[in-house]
Structure formats: C-alpha cells, structure tokens
Design an enzyme around this catalytic site. Structure first.
Site, PDB file in Angstrom:
ATOM      1  N   ASP A   1      -8.488 -11.154  -8.676  1.00  0.00           N
ATOM      2  CA  ASP A   1      -7.348 -11.365  -9.556  1.00  0.00           C
ATOM      3  C   ASP A   1      -7.392 -10.210 -10.557  1.00  0.00           C
ATOM      4  OD1 ASP A   1      -5.630 -12.071 -11.635  1.00  0.00           O
ATOM      5  OD2 ASP A   1      -5.902 -14.211 -11.250  1.00  0.00           O
TER       6      ASP A   1
ATOM      7  N   ASP B   1       1.245  -1.794 -10.814  1.00  0.00           N
ATOM      8  CA  ASP B   1       2.553  -1.990 -10.162  1.00  0.00           C
ATOM      9  C   ASP B   1       2.714  -3.498  -9.929  1.00  0.00           C
ATOM     10  OD1 ASP B   1       4.929  -1.156  -8.856  1.00  0.00           O
ATOM     11  OD2 ASP B   1       3.933  -1.314  -6.914  1.00  0.00           O
TER      12      ASP B   1
ATOM     13  N   GLY C   1       0.765  -1.237   0.000  1.00  0.00           N
ATOM     14  CA  GLY C   1       0.000   0.000   0.000  1.00  0.00           C
ATOM     15  C   GLY C   1       0.801   1.296   0.000  1.00  0.00           C
ATOM     16  N   GLY C   2       2.118   1.230  -0.195  1.00  0.00           N
ATOM     17  CA  GLY C   2       2.915   2.464  -0.220  1.00  0.00           C
ATOM     18  C   GLY C   2       2.418   3.434  -1.282  1.00  0.00           C
ATOM     19  N   LYS C   3       2.167   2.902  -2.473  1.00  0.00           N
ATOM     20  CA  LYS C   3       1.749   3.792  -3.565  1.00  0.00           C
ATOM     21  C   LYS C   3       0.291   4.216  -3.380  1.00  0.00           C
ATOM     22  CE  LYS C   3       5.196   1.885  -6.650  1.00  0.00           C
ATOM     23  NZ  LYS C   3       5.471   0.651  -5.874  1.00  0.00           N
TER      24      LYS C   3
ATOM     25  N   CYS D   1       9.910  -3.190  -9.907  1.00  0.00           N
ATOM     26  CA  CYS D   1      11.156  -2.834  -9.221  1.00  0.00           C
ATOM     27  C   CYS D   1      12.248  -3.798  -9.691  1.00  0.00           C
ATOM     28  CB  CYS D   1      10.998  -2.788  -7.714  1.00  0.00           C
ATOM     29  SG  CYS D   1      10.274  -4.249  -6.996  1.00  0.00           S
TER      30      CYS D   1
ATOM     31  N   ASP E   1      -5.795  -6.046  -4.592  1.00  0.00           N
ATOM     32  CA  ASP E   1      -4.641  -6.953  -4.598  1.00  0.00           C
ATOM     33  C   ASP E   1      -5.154  -8.368  -4.387  1.00  0.00           C
ATOM     34  OD1 ASP E   1      -1.352  -6.488  -4.119  1.00  0.00           O
ATOM     35  OD2 ASP E   1      -2.153  -8.448  -3.551  1.00  0.00           O
TER      36      ASP E   1
HETATM   37  N1  SAM Z   1       1.895  -1.303  -5.224  1.00  0.00           N
HETATM   38  C1  SAM Z   1       2.356  -1.930  -4.003  1.00  0.00           C
HETATM   39  C2  SAM Z   1       2.965  -0.895  -3.097  1.00  0.00           C
HETATM   40  O1  SAM Z   1       3.408   0.159  -3.571  1.00  0.00           O
HETATM   41  O2  SAM Z   1       3.020  -1.133  -1.895  1.00  0.00           O
HETATM   42  C3  SAM Z   1       3.326  -3.049  -4.288  1.00  0.00           C
HETATM   43  C4  SAM Z   1       2.779  -4.067  -5.228  1.00  0.00           C
HETATM   44  S1  SAM Z   1       3.783  -5.486  -5.394  1.00  0.00           S
HETATM   45  C5  SAM Z   1       5.063  -4.939  -6.404  1.00  0.00           C
HETATM   46  C6  SAM Z   1       2.846  -6.509  -6.447  1.00  0.00           C
HETATM   47  C7  SAM Z   1       1.541  -6.959  -5.845  1.00  0.00           C
HETATM   48  O3  SAM Z   1       0.816  -7.632  -6.860  1.00  0.00           O
HETATM   49  C8  SAM Z   1       1.654  -7.951  -4.703  1.00  0.00           C
HETATM   50  O4  SAM Z   1       1.095  -7.428  -3.553  1.00  0.00           O
HETATM   51  C9  SAM Z   1       0.861  -9.166  -5.165  1.00  0.00           C
HETATM   52  O5  SAM Z   1       0.076  -9.743  -4.152  1.00  0.00           O
HETATM   53  C10 SAM Z   1      -0.017  -8.557  -6.228  1.00  0.00           C
HETATM   54  N2  SAM Z   1      -0.495  -9.489  -7.258  1.00  0.00           N
HETATM   55  C11 SAM Z   1       0.104 -10.579  -7.767  1.00  0.00           C
HETATM   56  N3  SAM Z   1      -0.664 -11.159  -8.692  1.00  0.00           N
HETATM   57  C12 SAM Z   1      -1.793 -10.410  -8.779  1.00  0.00           C
HETATM   58  C13 SAM Z   1      -2.973 -10.501  -9.542  1.00  0.00           C
HETATM   59  N4  SAM Z   1      -3.153 -11.488 -10.422  1.00  0.00           N
HETATM   60  N5  SAM Z   1      -3.936  -9.564  -9.345  1.00  0.00           N
HETATM   61  C14 SAM Z   1      -3.762  -8.571  -8.469  1.00  0.00           C
HETATM   62  N6  SAM Z   1      -2.670  -8.441  -7.708  1.00  0.00           N
HETATM   63  C15 SAM Z   1      -1.685  -9.341  -7.862  1.00  0.00           C
END
Ligand code: SAM
Length: 377
Positions: free
Chosen positions: A231, A249, A181-183, A304, A200
């Site tokens: 999803d 992201d 949740g940072g963004k 990232c 998410d």
């Molecule tokens: N945006 C977040 C932040 O700034 O804190 C970080 C996101 S992290 C890079 C990627 C996220 O994508 C993870 O929390 C993961 O659970 C989620 N994710 C993975 N597959 C997904 C999907 N099919 N649908 C939605 N979210 C998904």
C-alpha cells in the site's frame, strides 16, 4: 409491496450518465466556456501516441512511422527548448554587454530570466503522434527477432509527468502507483534510472506490469527493477528519504473512462463511498511520495482527471501538511514552459493555480492529464 416491485424493476441509470452529469455540474463552473469543447472531445475517440521502445532492435520503426506522417513530439520539444535557450543566452549576453557599455559593473544581468533557460527535455524518450486534427490510428506493435515489441501505445499526455520528473543519470526513482506500467516503461526508456522501484497495491494490476515489462524490456534490465505490491500510503514509513525522483500517479475518477465505459466505472452507485474517498487517498499517497523523497528530491503528482478537488487541492493540502506535521518545506516547481514546448501537440488549460493540465480537444484528443512538480527542501 408496490414500492418494492418498483425498486427492483426500475431502470438503473448507467454510470457513464452519472459521470457526465457530475462533470457537467462541476466542470462547467471550473472550465466555464471551455467545458462544451472538452466534453465533446471526451465523448469521442481518444488519440494515442506510440512510445518507441529503445530496447527493441527497431531501426526502421521511426522511419516507418514518419512515412505515415507521424512525428516524435518529444524530440521536437527538445529541439525547441535548445533553440530557445540559445536565443535566451544570446539575449542575456547582449544585456550584459550593454550594461558594461553603459558603465555598469558588468555583473548586473537582470535577475528575471525566462523559465525556458532551464527547460530541458529528455531526448531518449521518443513518442510519435499524428499531427493535430489527424485522427489516424497506429497499428498494433510487432515484435523484433527477440520477441520484444517495438512501441507501446499510450495516451501521449501520460508522458508529460514522466518528462516533468526529468530523470538524471543514476537517479534512484520510485513509481509509487505503477500498474499497468505505461509510465514505468517510459521511465526505463530514459536509460537514466540508477534504480527503479515500481509499486502498486493491486496484485492483478501488478501482473499486467510484469507482462508489459516482459514484452518490452530485456531480462537484464527488467531484473534491475524492483516490483512490489505495498500500500503506497505506507511507503514513507518503509523507505523514507531515499529517492531522488518520485512519481505519484494516483488512482482518480479517470474522467475519460468514466464517461465512456460502464465496466469498472467509479461512478457506479455502489462505488460512491470509494469515489468520495479518492481525494483523501490521493493526499495520503502524495504525502508518502514526499516522505519517500530525499531532501532536494523531486516528486511529480499526476491524475487523469480535470477535477480541482483531485488536483490542485490535493497538492495544496499536501504542502500544508508537510510543513505543519513533518516540518518539511515543499516548493512547487514552475512547469509553465511545458505549455510552450508542447503547444503543437497538446491543448493546455491556462487557469491552473498550481501545476499543468492537458485538456482533451477534438483536434488534439489527449488527456485529461494533470501534473504538478514538487521539490522537497
Ligand atoms: N502509473 C500507471 C501507468 O502509467 O500505467 C497508472 C496508475 S493508475 C492511474 C493508479 C494505480 O494506483 C492503480 O494501478 C491502482 O492499483 C494503484 N493504487 C491504488 N491505491 C493504491 C495504494 N494505496 N498504493 C499503491 N497503489 C495504489
């Protein structure tokens, strides 16, 4: 029998070493002579930024951070953008006048204006960082009288995708992969979201998102955010063509984490398949993000990772699929002005075909962070 014994007692190669080996092979080709410096930086402690929480009554916090010689890099960039724009406008006027003087029709201003003329940076977001080369750490944030925390520590480069999204008042915004949740928190700091949908797929990570929002955002604002655990790949079908701004992201090889931490490392042998499937998953998520955007809506894709396969290649394939399978034209927006606006804080790679990439560097140890902005026609 010998083979079996050998197999069960052989030392397991740490996932961090597998990751480093993989990166040495691919990134030395991609980044060439820049790779050794990026590699060293990724193996050292990363720098954080302190995202100021506009919802906390924290008048003194900014002053206290400034006393530590931290500065707000977002306001700095916003000032720089304004200054450049003033100079550019003067220059355009000057050219117009000189054309009039030389007998032109006065309307013939040369079409080529710098992207800086349109650069704008949300001044509501404030994020403090220590200067280049200063490796001081921030103290953990403390709560105000209502229990709301004053700042959120994050990789300052993670703010760039949010700034690139450039949320405007009343925009309907979707954060497709939002947890932890940072963004999402940064999007709320703009104070501009007409509505924010944060999604998410992971239930446990969504709990972390709830926790962050609870620690930083007052109830009345929190309640305006809709949090879901779909999803994200199915989003286009659920709510297509709805949002002005979409942040995608995606999950990626989280390069810095992968070379430093064994726990939850995507380079563990048993996660090989999952890792190989990442670009496909990223493409599906980006496609869903594009479909979720309104016509003229904007999408920012971010990772990232330094990997071209997860960055530019995914964007290129998404543009292609949008056109051929959905008859949707998608344009890549030029973000090269970000390199100039944020050059004091971050080290950028100038060799991206599409989008921008922040490279970790020992004197500015943020990132990696790739971001690319798309506009749906
Ligand atoms: N945006 C977040 C932040 O700034 O804190 C970080 C996101 S992290 C890079 C990627 C996220 O994508 C993870 O929390 C993961 O659970 C989620 N994710 C993975 N597959 C997904 C999907 N099919 N649908 C939605 N979210 C998904």
């Amino acid at each position: 029998l010998y083979k079996k014994k050998w197999a069960t007692t052989s030392p397991r190669i740490p996932a961090t070493r597998l990751a480093l080996h993989h990166f040495d092979t691919t990134y030395s080709l991609q980044l060439q002579e820049r790779w050794p410096a990026v590699r060293s930086a990724m193996l050292c402690e990363q720098k954080y930024g302190a995202l100021l929480n506009n919802f906390a009554s924290a008048d003194l916090i900014a002053q206290q951070l400034e006393l530590l010689s931290a500065t707000d890099f977002v306001s700095q960039a916003a000032r720089r953008a304004r200054c450049w724009q003033e100079n550019e406008s003067v220059e355009v006027e000057r050219r117009k006048t000189s054309l009039e003087g030389s007998g032109g029709d006065g309307m013939m201003v040369p079409a080529q204006t710098s992207p800086l003329l349109h650069a704008s940076v949300s001044s509501n977001i404030k994020c403090y960082t220590f200067p280049r080369g200063d490796i001081s750490r921030f103290h953990p944030a403390w709560p105000d009288s209502l229990g709301i925390l004053s700042y959120y520590l994050m990789d300052a480069a993670s703010l760039l995708p949010v700034l690139a999204l450039n949320v405007q008042p009343d925009d309907l915004v979707l954060d497709l992969c939002a947890a932890p949740g940072g963004k999402t928190l940064a999007l709320l700091q703009t104070g501009a979201c007409g509505h924010l949908a944060a999604n998410d797929v992971s239930i446990s990570r969504t709990k972390r998102l709830y926790h962050i929002l609870k620690s930083y955002v007052p109830k009345e604002i929190r309640e305006t955010v809709s949090i879901t655990s779909h999803d994200g790949r199915d989003w286009g079908e659920l709510q297509g063509g709805t949002f002005h701004k979409v942040l995608v992201d995606v999950p990626c090889t989280t390069d810095r984490h992968s070379v430093m931490e064994e726990e939850n490392n995507i380079f563990h042998k048993m996660r090989t398949k999952e890792r190989q499937m990442l670009p496909m998953m990223q493409l599906q998520l980006l496609m869903a993000g594009i479909l979720a955007a309104k016509p003229e809506g904007e999408v920012v894709y971010s990772t990232c990772s330094l990997s071209q396969l997860q960055n530019e290649h995914v964007v290129e394939r998404a543009i292609d699929i949008a056109e051929t399978q959905f008859n949707i034209t998608v344009h890549v927006e030029d973000l090269s002005h970000f390199r100039m606006l944020f050059q004091d804080t971050f080290c950028f790679f100038s060799g991206c075909r599409l989008g921008e990439l922040v490279l970790p560097h020992l004197t500015a140890n943020f990132g990696p962070m790739y971001f690319c902005k798309l506009r749906r026609a």
